[in-house]
Design an enzyme around this catalytic site. Structure first.
Site, PDB file in Angstrom:
ATOM      1  N   GLN A 179       0.838  -1.198   0.000  1.00 51.14           N
ATOM      2  CA  GLN A 179       0.000   0.000   0.000  1.00 51.14           C
ATOM      3  C   GLN A 179       0.871   1.247   0.000  1.00 51.14           C
ATOM      4  O   GLN A 179       0.995   1.962   0.998  1.00 51.14           O
ATOM      5  CB  GLN A 179      -0.969  -0.036   1.194  1.00 51.14           C
ATOM      6  CG  GLN A 179      -1.952   1.118   1.275  1.00 51.14           C
ATOM      7  CD  GLN A 179      -2.997   1.132   0.166  1.00 51.14           C
ATOM      8  OE1 GLN A 179      -2.894   0.414  -0.823  1.00 51.14           O
ATOM      9  NE2 GLN A 179      -4.019   1.940   0.322  1.00 51.14           N
ATOM     10  N   HIS A 216      -2.237  -4.004   0.388  1.00 50.47           N
ATOM     11  CA  HIS A 216      -2.216  -4.377  -1.033  1.00 50.47           C
ATOM     12  C   HIS A 216      -2.715  -3.141  -1.770  1.00 50.47           C
ATOM     13  O   HIS A 216      -3.806  -2.656  -1.479  1.00 50.47           O
ATOM     14  CB  HIS A 216      -3.126  -5.581  -1.284  1.00 50.47           C
ATOM     15  CG  HIS A 216      -2.951  -6.214  -2.630  1.00 50.47           C
ATOM     16  ND1 HIS A 216      -3.686  -7.317  -3.025  1.00 50.47           N
ATOM     17  CD2 HIS A 216      -2.126  -5.913  -3.679  1.00 50.47           C
ATOM     18  CE1 HIS A 216      -3.322  -7.661  -4.252  1.00 50.47           C
ATOM     19  NE2 HIS A 216      -2.392  -6.815  -4.669  1.00 50.47           N
ATOM     20  N   LEU A 217      -1.936  -2.615  -2.692  1.00 52.79           N
ATOM     21  CA  LEU A 217      -2.208  -1.303  -3.264  1.00 52.79           C
ATOM     22  C   LEU A 217      -3.647  -1.169  -3.765  1.00 52.79           C
ATOM     23  O   LEU A 217      -4.093  -1.928  -4.627  1.00 52.79           O
ATOM     24  CB  LEU A 217      -1.240  -1.018  -4.413  1.00 52.79           C
ATOM     25  CG  LEU A 217      -1.413   0.335  -5.106  1.00 52.79           C
ATOM     26  CD1 LEU A 217      -1.328   1.495  -4.120  1.00 52.79           C
ATOM     27  CD2 LEU A 217      -0.377   0.496  -6.214  1.00 52.79           C
ATOM     28  N   HIS A 218      -4.350  -0.169  -3.232  1.00 48.33           N
ATOM     29  CA  HIS A 218      -5.734   0.085  -3.638  1.00 48.33           C
ATOM     30  C   HIS A 218      -6.124   1.512  -3.279  1.00 48.33           C
ATOM     31  O   HIS A 218      -5.572   2.121  -2.362  1.00 48.33           O
ATOM     32  CB  HIS A 218      -6.706  -0.887  -2.965  1.00 48.33           C
ATOM     33  CG  HIS A 218      -6.785  -0.738  -1.467  1.00 48.33           C
ATOM     34  ND1 HIS A 218      -5.782  -1.175  -0.610  1.00 48.33           N
ATOM     35  CD2 HIS A 218      -7.742  -0.185  -0.663  1.00 48.33           C
ATOM     36  CE1 HIS A 218      -6.124  -0.909   0.646  1.00 48.33           C
ATOM     37  NE2 HIS A 218      -7.303  -0.297   0.643  1.00 48.33           N
ATOM     38  N   LEU A 219      -7.080   2.046  -4.037  1.00 48.60           N
ATOM     39  CA  LEU A 219      -7.728   3.315  -3.740  1.00 48.60           C
ATOM     40  C   LEU A 219      -9.210   3.058  -3.537  1.00 48.60           C
ATOM     41  O   LEU A 219      -9.752   2.065  -4.037  1.00 48.60           O
ATOM     42  CB  LEU A 219      -7.532   4.325  -4.871  1.00 48.60           C
ATOM     43  CG  LEU A 219      -6.155   4.974  -5.019  1.00 48.60           C
ATOM     44  CD1 LEU A 219      -5.181   4.023  -5.702  1.00 48.60           C
ATOM     45  CD2 LEU A 219      -6.239   6.261  -5.819  1.00 48.60           C
TER      46      LEU A 219
END
Length: 385
Positions: A179, A216-219
């Site tokens: 993230q 975990h990369l998210h927007l």
């Protein structure tokens, strides 16, 4: 991982039988540059019902809302989201408070976050473990001759929604990115805002330590049919070129970046914001980010017209371990003036003064805030070198 489908409405809907979901594939939402609309979006004036007076949905809005509603009907969320009880708190700020008891009770337990720079852990929950039906579509710009291929961005439902249409934008999930904000992710988020004709579709990012609950990369993206303080709050330039501004008004001081729309202005904004978040991450400083249509930097704007895109970045105290039991937790929504409240008692008793006290307690101490401010101004000045 995917099969391309036509972009008609039916392509975003799951087959009725769950056993067919695995073979369904992921539909593509392919958008042209001309669908990124920077101007002409505004809040209705003097309308008896704001919802009835909003502009017609864009193709993006229709695709997202149709598929999102179907997933709600299929029971893929942790709870059924009805119309939320909403109030604007009395006072000068204009906080929008909403009672969302289910989210406080039913959402997945947040991961144990120990550092803003924590590595991705494939053994923890991540977006490669979700059910196939939680994916709405792949967000994809139409290819341009000579341009580099864009990263794949999946649009997923947030199974514990805080408002209508609450989705997650997840770039290249198979890569297992932690993230940490990357330009491709921010670009997808800003373009999603520009694809929507709804003035209240917003996108945001929580860093680790800034109440991100999944590493975990998210927007986040969601609809809120209410104006928020940050749309037109006053600001002052922090460098002579106007590349970085300080948002002065409550709920919290933040760094303001602005773009009038697609093109060099938007690419410059993405570069500047990500250099700023890289600095914060490298120095283990938690942060939150909010993308909304809004007024240009400068004096307070009460206009209903939203002339461009505002990206607001807040550096804040880190919050590690279990989240606290306050009326609300301070993350991207709260810093922008949207307060999802967890209990009826807190909802009925919450005041502007109490909300501001909770938010201020999460901000950096003055000396560290000034250090961050000086560092980001210096980063922006490097563009001239």
């Amino acid at each position: 991982m995917a099969s391309t489908r036509d972009s008609n409405e039916a392509s975003y809907l799951l087959p009725p039988d769950r056993k067919d979901w695995e073979a369904y594939g992921i539909p593509d939402f392919v958008y042209a540059r001309k669908e990124l609309v920077p101007e002409g979006i505004q809040w209705p004036r003097n309308a008896p019902s704001l919802l009835d007076a909003l502009p017609p949905p864009s193709r993006f809005d229709s695709a997202l809302c149709l598929a999102w509603r179907q997933r709600m009907e299929l029971g893929l969320f942790r709870y059924h989201l009805g119309e939320l009880q909403t109030q604007t708190l009395p006072g000068a700020v204009g906080f929008v408070a909403q009672l969302n008891v289910e989210r406080g009770v039913q959402r997945r337990r947040p991961q144990n976050i120990r550092s803003v720079r924590q590595a991705f852990d494939p053994e923890q929950f991540n977006f490669n473990r979700i059910r196939p039906g939680e994916v709405l579509f792949r967000l994809q710009p139409a290819p341009i001759a000579g341009a580099l291929r864009r990263e794949e961005v999946l649009v997923l439902i947030n199974v514990s929604p805080l408002e209508w249409g609450h989705v997650l934008l997840v770039p290249e999930p198979a890569r297992g990115l932690p993230q940490r904000l990357l330009p491709a992710a921010l670009r997808a988020g800003v373009e999603a805002v520009l694809l929507s004709s709804h003035p209240g579709f917003r996108v945001g990012f929580n860093s680790l330590g800034g109440l991100a609950s999944v590493n975990h990369l998210h927007l986040h993206g969601y609809y809120l049919a209410h104006r928020l303080p940050v749309e037109g709050a006053p600001s002052e330039p922090l460098d002579p070129k106007g590349r970085l501004h300080l948002l002065q008004a409550p709920p919290a001081p933040g760094f303001l970046f602005y773009s009038s729309g697609p093109g060099p202005s938007l690419e410059a904004l993405i570069s500047r914001v990500c250099r700023a978040t890289d600095y914060l991450t490298d120095h283990d400083i938690a942060h939150n980010l909010f993308v909304t249509r809004g007024a240009p930097p400068g004096k307070t704007s009460s206009s209903s017209t939203l002339a461009g895109v505002r990206v607001i970045l807040w550096a804040r105290k880190s919050s590690f371990g279990v989240k606290n039991g306050e009326a609300f937790n301070v993350a991207l929504c709260e810093l922008a003036g949207h307060l999802p409240v967890k209990t009826s008692q807190d909802f009925s008793s919450l005041t502007e003064a109490a909300a501001l006290a909770i938010i201020r307690d999460c901000l950096l101490p003055p000396a560290q805030a000034e250090e961050v401010r000086a560092a980001l101004v210096a980063l922006m000045a490097q563009e001239e070198q």
